[in-house]
Enzyme design. Structure first.
Site, mmCIF file in Angstrom:
data_model
loop_
_atom_site.group_PDB
_atom_site.id
_atom_site.type_symbol
_atom_site.label_atom_id
_atom_site.label_comp_id
_atom_site.label_asym_id
_atom_site.label_seq_id
_atom_site.Cartn_x
_atom_site.Cartn_y
_atom_site.Cartn_z
ATOM 1 N N SER A 242 0.705 -1.295 -0.059
ATOM 2 C CA SER A 242 -0.230 0.270 0.140
ATOM 3 C C SER A 242 0.611 1.445 0.213
ATOM 4 C CB SER A 242 -0.617 0.000 1.298
ATOM 5 O OG SER A 242 -0.154 0.113 2.356
ATOM 6 N N LYS A 243 0.330 2.545 0.014
ATOM 7 C CA LYS A 243 1.034 3.585 -0.553
ATOM 8 C C LYS A 243 1.852 3.460 0.790
ATOM 9 C CE LYS A 243 -2.719 5.866 -3.527
ATOM 10 N NZ LYS A 243 -3.547 6.936 -2.826
ATOM 11 N N ARG A 244 1.984 3.282 2.865
ATOM 12 C CA ARG A 244 1.982 3.588 3.813
ATOM 13 C C ARG A 244 3.020 2.788 3.260
ATOM 14 N NH1 ARG A 244 1.061 0.399 7.657
ATOM 15 N NH2 ARG A 244 -0.211 -0.745 6.026
#
Ligand code: GLU
Ligand code: ZN
Length: 476
Positions: A242-244
């Site tokens: 994910s973008k994290r």
């Protein structure tokens, strides 16, 4: 022609192009290249509520930028609605699908009941309308597919081998929504048949949909393509990417300064490897060696450090002119904030030898080379004066450097180096003291490429001008 290899990439335009989608595109593209097949681009835009403006254009731009060119398309599903309606009518006529008039409230209640009673057999919709055939087509309705209620759907997945699903575990899913648009499942199957797709390679998340699709193929009397579900992309902590964990949009990665071959090379290794050691591949080598039958079943970890390392390797291997062109285009889209002027192609070519071996991503260049594209540079007198020096000795060193540089006959980095090292000896200071002062005077930067190359790049006039500014600074 029979047995022609035809694969497709079928993104839904619901956001920025994702790393995972591009990996899917690449694997399909490589497979087509290897087999003299066709690579087809199809935009799956039947979900009106999730459609995002320009998402298809971003995908198209990214694919072109990467060099993943397609033979047919882009086809847009929203322009092919008639084909889907014809297929749905056929299914209804043959009792393989039925209209469902259940209200949203009723379905909502069902869902709530479902989550309360833990009867595993009862999945989703209770098939009420499957039993009561109602032909009032004017009333709002959806169309559902009548899944076989018994038996198994078994298929051979190229990546996962034999996969088996129990039919009773799949609900009678919707194939036509109340807005008269088909769902993904229906449109996908109709198109794969219509476009004579021989192999479907797609992300693992679609594996649970495959039994639905196979039953649709059977109900429509279509031949079933071969399937391969690509391993999931994981982050370094092995959770879903994910973008994290870092940029997942290909647009963001382009803007950070990865180059096409760096990304292609990296993406090819997400789920595939030649052996335990080979990490660097050119596109032709991938076409030669990639093997879709050799993918891992387990998830592939996206390691951003490895991406940068691979990218840096390819940057170093590029022809200088080709790198210059990529830098120029990168700066056109992402003008560096620390530049006062827009680099010309000529200037870009000139800086390449100074940075080619120092960077992993293109965005790193501007901090190395900012001095060259600035009208004036910023630094303090304290920064000019090195350890063991004072204002007076620093001024003398700068004057001496000017004289030395002025008397060089061939103004190249080698002669510049010799002449400045001699100057330090004559002044009885360490070369480091002289060179550090000059670095500040000429670049205003603490890190920079080789000072001698910088002086050659700046040229005699600009160099003398900047040294004079330093001397003046110390005089007032
Ligand atoms: N539109 C689907 C997606 O966005 C395509 C899945 C498939 O390839 O069948 O991933
Ligand atoms: Zn119903």
């Amino acid at each position: 022609m029979q047995n022609e290899i035809r694969v497709r990439f079928a993104p839904s335009p619901t956001g920025d192009p994702h790393l995972g989608s591009i990996r899917t595109a690449l694997f399909n593209w490589l497979f087509a290249q290897q087999n003299n097949g066709k690579f087809i681009l199809r935009i799956e835009d039947t979900d009106q509520s999730r459609k995002q403006h320009n998402s298809d254009q971003k995908m198209i731009t990214a694919l072109k930028w990467l060099g993943l060119d397609w033979d047919e398309g882009p086809y847009y599903q929203s322009k092919r609605l008639k084909k889907y309606h014809t297929a749905i009518d056929t299914l209804i006529k043959n009792n393989k699908a039925y209209r469902c008039y259940c209200s949203p409230e009723r379905l909502d209640n069902l869902r709530k009941q479902n989550s309360k009673n833990h009867d595993k057999k009862f999945i989703g919709y209770d098939k009420l309308c499957r039993k009561n055939s109602n032909l009032e087509t004017s009333k709002p309705h959806v169309v559902r597919f009548a899944m076989p209620e018994t038996g198994k759907t078994i298929f051979n997945d190229i990546v996962r081998n034999e996969v088996s699903f129990q039919n009773e575990l799949s609900e009678d899913f919707i194939i036509l929504k109340s807005d008269n648009f088909p769902t993904y499942h229906l449109a996908n199957v109709v198109d794969d048949n219509d476009m004579k797709i021989s192999h479907v390679f797609r992300a693992e998340e679609w594996l649970p949909s495959t039994p639905k699709h196979i039953n649709l193929y059977n109900a429509l009397g279509y031949p079933i393509p071969k399937y391969g579900h690509l391993p999931m992309l994981l982050s370094s902590d092995r959770t879903k990417l994910s973008k994290r964990h870092g940029a997942t949009s290909i647009i963001d990665l382009i803007n950070i300064g990865y180059i096409p071959i760096g990304l292609i090379n990296f993406l090819a290794l997400l789920g595939w490897s030649l052996d335990d050691k080979t990490e660097i591949f050119q596109t032709e080598e991938l076409i030669k060696n990639f093997d879709i039958h050799d993918l891992t079943k387990s998830g592939a970890v996206v390691d951003y450090e490895k991406l940068s390392w691979i990218n840096g390797y390819h940057i170093r291997s590029l022809e200088p002119d080709s790198l210059a062109k990529q830098i120029y285009e990168f700066w056109e889209l992402n003008p560096p904030k620390n530049f006062d002027t827009s680099p010309t192609m000529e200037e870009t070519k000139k800086i390449v030898p100074l940075i080619q071996n120092r960077i992993k991503i293109l965005s790193e260049i501007s901090e190395y080379i900012g001095f060259y594209f600035k009208k004036s540079i910023d630094y303090t007198i304290e920064e000019l004066i090195q350890k063991g020096m004072d204002l007076q000795s620093t001024k003398i060193a700068l004057e001496a450097s000017k004289n030395a540089l002025n008397s060089i006959t061939k103004f190249d980095s080698v002669s510049i180096e010799t002449s400045l090292r001699n100057t330090a000896i004559e002044l009885q200071i360490k070369p480091g003291q002289l060179l550090s002062t000059l670095r500040v005077s000429l670049t205003g930067q603490k890190i920079s490429p080789s000072l001698f190359e910088i002086i050659e790049l700046n040229g005699l006039d600009k160099t003398i001008e900047r040294i004079n500014i330093s001397i003046e600074k110390m005089t007032t």
